[in-house]
Design a protein around this motif. Structure first.
Motif, PDB file in Angstrom:
ATOM      1  N   GLY A  91       0.799  -1.209   0.000  1.00  0.00           N
ATOM      2  CA  GLY A  91       0.000   0.000   0.000  1.00  0.00           C
ATOM      3  C   GLY A  91       0.834   1.262   0.000  1.00  0.00           C
ATOM      4  O   GLY A  91       0.366   2.323  -0.350  1.00  0.00           O
ATOM      5  N   ALA A  92       2.091   1.160   0.388  1.00  0.00           N
ATOM      6  CA  ALA A  92       2.977   2.322   0.413  1.00  0.00           C
ATOM      7  C   ALA A  92       3.993   2.251  -0.717  1.00  0.00           C
ATOM      8  O   ALA A  92       4.952   3.003  -0.730  1.00  0.00           O
ATOM      9  N   GLY A  93       3.789   1.339  -1.643  1.00  0.00           N
ATOM     10  CA  GLY A  93       4.757   1.155  -2.722  1.00  0.00           C
ATOM     11  C   GLY A  93       5.841   0.185  -2.299  1.00  0.00           C
ATOM     12  O   GLY A  93       6.016  -0.111  -1.124  1.00  0.00           O
ATOM     13  N   ALA A  94       6.537  -0.312  -3.264  1.00  0.00           N
ATOM     14  CA  ALA A  94       7.614  -1.256  -2.986  1.00  0.00           C
ATOM     15  C   ALA A  94       8.817  -0.511  -2.422  1.00  0.00           C
ATOM     16  O   ALA A  94       9.001   0.673  -2.676  1.00  0.00           O
ATOM     17  N   PRO A  95       9.642  -1.204  -1.647  1.00  0.00           N
ATOM     18  CA  PRO A  95      10.846  -0.554  -1.132  1.00  0.00           C
ATOM     19  C   PRO A  95      11.830  -0.249  -2.256  1.00  0.00           C
ATOM     20  O   PRO A  95      11.791  -0.868  -3.314  1.00  0.00           O
ATOM     21  N   GLU A  96      12.682   0.708  -2.002  1.00  0.00           N
ATOM     22  CA  GLU A  96      13.737   1.032  -2.968  1.00  0.00           C
ATOM     23  C   GLU A  96      14.646  -0.176  -3.134  1.00  0.00           C
ATOM     24  O   GLU A  96      14.872  -0.923  -2.183  1.00  0.00           O
ATOM     25  N   PRO A  97      15.166  -0.397  -4.338  1.00  0.00           N
ATOM     26  CA  PRO A  97      16.109  -1.506  -4.511  1.00  0.00           C
ATOM     27  C   PRO A  97      17.323  -1.309  -3.615  1.00  0.00           C
ATOM     28  O   PRO A  97      17.779  -0.191  -3.410  1.00  0.00           O
ATOM     29  N   ARG A  98      17.797  -2.416  -3.075  1.00  0.00           N
ATOM     30  CA  ARG A  98      18.983  -2.342  -2.217  1.00  0.00           C
ATOM     31  C   ARG A  98      20.204  -2.076  -3.061  1.00  0.00           C
ATOM     32  O   ARG A  98      20.375  -2.648  -4.124  1.00  0.00           O
ATOM     33  N   ARG A  99      21.044  -1.201  -2.567  1.00  0.00           N
ATOM     34  CA  ARG A  99      22.310  -0.935  -3.251  1.00  0.00           C
ATOM     35  C   ARG A  99      23.366  -1.874  -2.707  1.00  0.00           C
ATOM     36  O   ARG A  99      23.408  -2.145  -1.511  1.00  0.00           O
ATOM     37  N   ARG A 100      24.175  -2.347  -3.599  1.00  0.00           N
ATOM     38  CA  ARG A 100      25.257  -3.228  -3.168  1.00  0.00           C
ATOM     39  C   ARG A 100      26.264  -2.429  -2.361  1.00  0.00           C
ATOM     40  O   ARG A 100      26.553  -1.272  -2.664  1.00  0.00           O
ATOM     41  N   GLU A 101      26.780  -3.071  -1.326  1.00  0.00           N
ATOM     42  CA  GLU A 101      27.804  -2.414  -0.529  1.00  0.00           C
ATOM     43  C   GLU A 101      29.062  -2.255  -1.369  1.00  0.00           C
ATOM     44  O   GLU A 101      29.426  -3.132  -2.132  1.00  0.00           O
ATOM     45  N   THR A 102      29.692  -1.123  -1.228  1.00  0.00           N
ATOM     46  CA  THR A 102      30.929  -0.872  -1.952  1.00  0.00           C
ATOM     47  C   THR A 102      32.084  -0.926  -0.965  1.00  0.00           C
ATOM     48  O   THR A 102      32.041  -0.297   0.086  1.00  0.00           O
ATOM     49  N   TYR A 103      33.081  -1.687  -1.291  1.00  0.00           N
ATOM     50  CA  TYR A 103      34.285  -1.780  -0.485  1.00  0.00           C
ATOM     51  C   TYR A 103      35.414  -1.104  -1.247  1.00  0.00           C
ATOM     52  O   TYR A 103      35.497  -1.218  -2.460  1.00  0.00           O
ATOM     53  N   LEU A 104      36.237  -0.421  -0.536  1.00  0.00           N
ATOM     54  CA  LEU A 104      37.348   0.295  -1.154  1.00  0.00           C
ATOM     55  C   LEU A 104      38.671  -0.259  -0.666  1.00  0.00           C
ATOM     56  O   LEU A 104      38.829  -0.606   0.497  1.00  0.00           O
ATOM     57  N   GLU A 105      39.620  -0.294  -1.578  1.00  0.00           N
ATOM     58  CA  GLU A 105      40.991  -0.615  -1.233  1.00  0.00           C
ATOM     59  C   GLU A 105      41.791   0.648  -1.516  1.00  0.00           C
ATOM     60  O   GLU A 105      41.743   1.193  -2.617  1.00  0.00           O
ATOM     61  N   CYS A 106      42.495   1.142  -0.509  1.00  0.00           N
ATOM     62  CA  CYS A 106      43.159   2.441  -0.626  1.00  0.00           C
ATOM     63  C   CYS A 106      44.670   2.314  -0.469  1.00  0.00           C
ATOM     64  O   CYS A 106      45.164   1.466   0.276  1.00  0.00           O
ATOM     65  N   ASP A 107      45.359   3.176  -1.184  1.00  0.00           N
ATOM     66  CA  ASP A 107      46.816   3.284  -1.079  1.00  0.00           C
ATOM     67  C   ASP A 107      47.165   4.727  -0.735  1.00  0.00           C
ATOM     68  O   ASP A 107      46.591   5.668  -1.302  1.00  0.00           O
ATOM     69  N   ALA A 108      48.097   4.894   0.185  1.00  0.00           N
ATOM     70  CA  ALA A 108      48.556   6.232   0.561  1.00  0.00           C
ATOM     71  C   ALA A 108      49.934   6.473  -0.061  1.00  0.00           C
ATOM     72  O   ALA A 108      50.794   5.596  -0.068  1.00  0.00           O
ATOM     73  N   PHE A 109      50.130   7.690  -0.609  1.00  0.00           N
ATOM     74  CA  PHE A 109      51.386   8.053  -1.266  1.00  0.00           C
ATOM     75  C   PHE A 109      51.898   9.366  -0.703  1.00  0.00           C
ATOM     76  O   PHE A 109      51.114  10.226  -0.303  1.00  0.00           O
ATOM     77  N   ASP A 110      53.182   9.537  -0.758  1.00  0.00           N
ATOM     78  CA  ASP A 110      53.840  10.805  -0.404  1.00  0.00           C
ATOM     79  C   ASP A 110      53.406  11.318   0.958  1.00  0.00           C
ATOM     80  O   ASP A 110      53.070  12.496   1.133  1.00  0.00           O
ATOM     81  N   LEU A 111      53.397  10.425   1.946  1.00  0.00           N
ATOM     82  CA  LEU A 111      53.011  10.847   3.288  1.00  0.00           C
ATOM     83  C   LEU A 111      54.152  11.598   3.949  1.00  0.00           C
ATOM     84  O   LEU A 111      55.287  11.159   3.958  1.00  0.00           O
ATOM     85  N   ASP A 112      53.826  12.760   4.475  1.00  0.00           N
ATOM     86  CA  ASP A 112      54.782  13.525   5.272  1.00  0.00           C
ATOM     87  C   ASP A 112      53.984  14.343   6.277  1.00  0.00           C
ATOM     88  O   ASP A 112      52.785  14.172   6.425  1.00  0.00           O
TER      89      ASP A 112
END
Length: 123
Positions: A91-112
């Motif tokens: 009666g309130a409409g269907a739920p929004e489609p679920r979004r897939r979880e996004t995982y990130l792999e990160c690299d840090a450069f030139d840290l000072d």
């Protein structure tokens, strides 16, 4: 032998979203389903051994079983011939489609002391 037992034990296992939800068993014609409803989503697990090669061959009985248990209209049905998931319109409409979880792999450069660069890639 252990592999066979593990595979057979997983046949009626609900997805994580429906863990802890007691199933309602519904028989429609030759099809038998365990239906679980959580909010405006439902899951149907086909239990009978009758061969079904495609979702189309068991989709209609699955929709009817889900609607009977939930009291809502099935808006979307996804899955395969063994396990189907539905978005319900109560009666309130269907739920929004679920979004897939996004995982990130990160690299840090030139840290000072002043900072650096961070580059991330989804995986």
């Amino acid at each position: 032998m252990l592999l066979i037992l593990l595979v057979l034990g997983a046949c009626g296992t609900p997805g994580p979203e429906f863990a802890g939800v007691a199933p309602v068993r519904v028989k429609l014609g030759a099809s038998v389903f365990d239906i679980r409803v959580a909010g405006r989503r439902a899951e149907a697990i086909r239990l009978n051994p009758r061969p079904a090669m495609r979702l189309a061959s068991v989709g209609v009985p699955a929709v009817l079983a889900i609607e009977r248990v939930s009291g809502c209209r099935v808006d979307r049905l996804r899955g395969d011939q063994a396990m189907m998931r539905a978005a319900l319109d109560c009666g309130a409409g269907a739920p929004e489609p679920r979004r897939r979880e996004t995982y990130l792999e990160c690299d840090a450069f030139d840290l000072d002391a002043d900072g650096g660069a961070l580059i991330c890639y989804p995986f």
